[in-house]
Enzyme design. Sequence first.
Site, PDB file in Angstrom:
ATOM      1  N   TYR A 436      25.598   9.332 -10.855  1.00 42.01           N
ATOM      2  CA  TYR A 436      26.619  10.209 -10.671  1.00 42.01           C
ATOM      3  C   TYR A 436      27.147  10.224 -12.217  1.00 42.01           C
ATOM      4  O   TYR A 436      27.106   9.353 -13.091  1.00 42.01           O
ATOM      5  CB  TYR A 436      27.581  10.098  -9.644  1.00 42.01           C
ATOM      6  CG  TYR A 436      28.521   8.918  -9.332  1.00 42.01           C
ATOM      7  CD1 TYR A 436      28.750   7.885 -10.134  1.00 42.01           C
ATOM      8  CD2 TYR A 436      29.141   8.987  -7.928  1.00 42.01           C
ATOM      9  CE1 TYR A 436      29.347   6.804  -9.820  1.00 42.01           C
ATOM     10  CE2 TYR A 436      29.857   7.756  -7.646  1.00 42.01           C
ATOM     11  CZ  TYR A 436      30.071   6.694  -8.617  1.00 42.01           C
ATOM     12  OH  TYR A 436      30.674   5.561  -8.407  1.00 42.01           O
ATOM     13  N   GLU A 437      28.210  11.257 -12.500  1.00 39.37           N
ATOM     14  CA  GLU A 437      29.072  11.337 -13.623  1.00 39.37           C
ATOM     15  C   GLU A 437      27.901  11.410 -14.816  1.00 39.37           C
ATOM     16  O   GLU A 437      27.981  10.814 -15.896  1.00 39.37           O
ATOM     17  CB  GLU A 437      29.721  10.202 -13.720  1.00 39.37           C
ATOM     18  CG  GLU A 437      30.959  10.129 -14.662  1.00 39.37           C
ATOM     19  CD  GLU A 437      31.809  11.501 -14.375  1.00 39.37           C
ATOM     20  OE1 GLU A 437      32.255  12.426 -15.095  1.00 39.37           O
ATOM     21  OE2 GLU A 437      32.305  11.478 -13.121  1.00 39.37           O
TER      22      GLU A 437
END
Lengths: 595, 595
Positions: A436-437
């Site tokens: 994620y990110e």
Amino acid sequence: MPEYKAPLRDIQFVLDEMLQSEQHYQSLPGCEEATPDMINAILDEGAKFAERVLAPLNQVGDQEGCQLNDGVVTTPTGFKEAYQQFVEGGWPSLPHDPQWGGQGLPESIGIILNELVGSANWSWSMYPGLSHGAMNTIEAHGTDPQKQTYLTKLISGEWTGTMCLTESHCGTDLGMLRTKAEPQADGSYKISGTKIFISAGEHDMADNIVHIVLARLPDAPQGTKGISLFIVPKFLPDTAGDVGERNSLSCGALEHKMGIHGNATCVMNFDGATGYLIGAENKGLNCMFTFMNTARIGTALQGLAHTEWGYQNSLAYARDRLQMRSLSGPAYPDKAADPIIVHPDVRRMLLTQKAFAEGGRALIYYCAQLVDKAHLADDSEAETQLAFLTPIAKAFLTETGFESANLGMQIFGGHGYISEWGMEQNVRDSRISMLYEGTTGIQALDLLGRKVLMTQGESLRSFTKVVHKFCESQADNKALTEFISPLSRLNREWGDLTMRIGMKAMQNREEVGAASVDYLMYSGYITMAYLWARMVATAQEKLDAGVGDQAFYQAKLKTARFYFERILPRTKTLEATIDSGADNLLAMDIAEFSN
Amino acid sequence: MPEYKAPLRDIQFVLDEMLQSEQHYQSLPGCEEATPDMINAILDEGAKFAERVLAPLNQVGDQEGCQLNDGVVTTPTGFKEAYQQFVEGGWPSLPHDPQWGGQGLPESIGIILNELVGSANWSWSMYPGLSHGAMNTIEAHGTDPQKQTYLTKLISGEWTGTMCLTESHCGTDLGMLRTKAEPQADGSYKISGTKIFISAGEHDMADNIVHIVLARLPDAPQGTKGISLFIVPKFLPDTAGDVGERNSLSCGALEHKMGIHGNATCVMNFDGATGYLIGAENKGLNCMFTFMNTARIGTALQGLAHTEWGYQNSLAYARDRLQMRSLSGPAYPDKAADPIIVHPDVRRMLLTQKAFAEGGRALIYYCAQLVDKAHLADDSEAETQLAFLTPIAKAFLTETGFESANLGMQIFGGHGYISEWGMEQNVRDSRISMLYEGTTGIQALDLLGRKVLMTQGESLRSFTKVVHKFCESQADNKALTEFISPLSRLNREWGDLTMRIGMKAMQNREEVGAASVDYLMYSGYITMAYLWARMVATAQEKLDAGVGDQAFYQAKLKTARFYFERILPRTKTLEATIDSGADNLLAMDIAEFSN
């Protein structure tokens, strides 16, 4: 039962001794209050909260997970109460604007505090973490009335926030998103669409949830240039600014995930929900990017968090667990067997974690000071360096965080696979950080493509200059030659390697993607070598002066040596694979991949 | 929903084209029946069973897990029925002695079949897998009456077996085990103690469970020289050899584990249970070691299994998932975005898995032929090579299996972390393989200490000679120079590096432990390079002759090139870290590890 002890001594070493935080804060406008005494007081309190309240809930969160019933999400036992204590302690307001109820402390202090909170219980830390993202967005791009209505409640912690970006068919490629925003006569918008992977999207910890949602206006241009940003609260505020009518949005499902079970990862359905534009129409992605660096440093922290947790617990086990004798003869003849910490391979696994934990802390705190300088002193040099280091910190520290979590587990042998010890949870929880990110692959393209090559290497030079200056300053320091000499050589080779990639990329753009991940890791190892060299320079000064805890400084020296001799040589392989070029990746026809 | 397709074409390539199995089997005594037609028929049937019966139960096993109620363990839905089909198909009897009901096929065929079964559903495969271990033990060391009573039932599949070694305070260090065996007047023993991590220790799939238990006689010498081996059945056979009285042993708990949830991992309590000695008193560990190689090749298979599963499913996803455009311009302008397989970094992750899957298969099948030669033809050269390659296959293939499983997951981005796609299960399931059946660290000590240095390098030379001969035979083959030249160089350097470690180890035994894991991985990369070179030599012959599926052989060439250019350079780093010596691991005092 795994435990967490806040590494305050090492934090103080990096912050005060190496990075000289006193001078740093005193030089920044509006940071006069951030005295060493105040920072230490904050960290002491934060450490207690992390150790006593959050750490004991880490396994509870994993085992219970979150439950969804009739649209209501229940968080694990104790999560809500811990959040209440967090709010009562005023923690959410720390690095925010006093005009809206914040305490006005520099961002770096929030980051350091997050190390403690996140290491103790990453899943829990995501609830305030996402709020922080929402706060930053509204603080940077919201109108004053929006700040009055939403930001004050987020800063006080009464409400929490989310970031609603991803849809099932697009994560990385946000240009493809479909959620719609229909303008209404009253200036609001009706938001319709489904968002997935929404951390803290629904829960029982706060009175209201402020969703920051990316959506597309009816006449918006295609792709990333047609995305706008909206505030979409779970409950619409009434005229007094309190929780009013329920908005037409709901949590449709909780994702079943590998880890971070304590975090409610929601599918969010927006069914003509009322939303309010933040910033200009179609400029939503630009608004997001303004604080992307901070968010990514926040995820880099996760790498450090799992490294530290794994290290502390596997070290305790390695000291306790008796198994086999030292190859050179019994080290503890009075015991049934030797503690496994005598075995060189167990030490290799411990030292790898230790080197990544302390090196990662140094890198993140270094970045945190750049954040302060860029945001508070408009230091464009700091901004450039931060832009360069951010994808490195995010991807390199999460990759090494996962490696470390696995080594921590490996030290436990078969017991590491059993849940009660907490080591396999640490591995599972850490695994999301590389996804994620922005995945590691995306960070790598950001680094090599956007940051380095698109600036003709300027962004790389902003950092290699710093390394070069440091090496120059230590040129006559004989005690440091074993570190400065390889660092200095690699710092030059970094530029040469980049040049070679750049030349090839002029012929074929695919060379960028072919080199990117290995280039990022290569850059990470050199960056961390710089920080280890700085730590050792600081420690050597204290050793030479004979002040302070000499064993602590000796350990720094020994860990640095381990890093330079056992970890840094990974650059050799990476240089070779990068130089091997794109052909070995592109030659295979898509059909040929199958057997 | 993840799927599995048995890679029959590649299996046939390795088995028939590269390893010339027809000649192999015809040259072995008693293997005349193992004709290509027969083997193909077995593999076709095995493939159907794996694809249609076992693969669909893989996620079910993970989600449901096993349940313990009042001492009774229920396996996941469908597991029992699948086992029934397995027994009806006569599969358990394949590689066992016809005297006791086996089909007398060589061990290698069992290993190849296990690839299919294990790749489709590792957790399920552990039930017959453990039985196989018990059968081998009794076959090698049991008396004829023991074989008549137990082996026939295990071979028919009516009963299953376990291996009860580990206790909570000792896994690696079996010399410390405490389970007691009290001799009884009737020649039997009363076994008392608690064993942990007992796979298939209790379940509902078969009528009886035959535990093979390590325990200590009252007057036994201390340490590993005082361990004896016992048959301890769940139900004591009656005079007719059928299930009789319940023995006093029970499953005390099921372990909560990171993965392989479908496997019942039991804490087994023996409360004066009736047991029967196998082999001589105090020679239990020797008995275990006789088939340790086969058991470890069985675990090496697990590395291949997760690599293959991850590769197949991430390849399908990479072809389907549309996200971003190729850096050199849209590859599929008519689609909303390009399938992610166009991106070089996704190809890097796919090719890494492909190289490890096909290289791993080649290595395991190569070892399987050595097993045949060692067991059926008493070929001592094969025995030595097998002893050398076994720890490499076990540790290297499980380490690269975990890496591959993670890359397969990484290709899915955030979706990889969500359970429904099956990729995170693959990571969790694979993680145990580096821990059980001897951790990577233990395999590495076995390789470098016991196998290589204790034989003064003889064991290493048994394999480097083979590599050398192959390189010589291809010296004039210009098309292969890019592979033969680095392989030949590394094959020499392998010996030099070993010599350097040996010299240092004469001064300090700890140098062995300090070098061991890196040495094992270094050895693994070269070993696999040899097998890739052999595969490419085989493929090149077909390409030169213009026969067969040219795309298949081209893909072999391209994957080999990827392996040599992108994977094999890992030896550079490993050589450097090995040469860095033990000091950087030993210098740290135990106290200094803490901050």
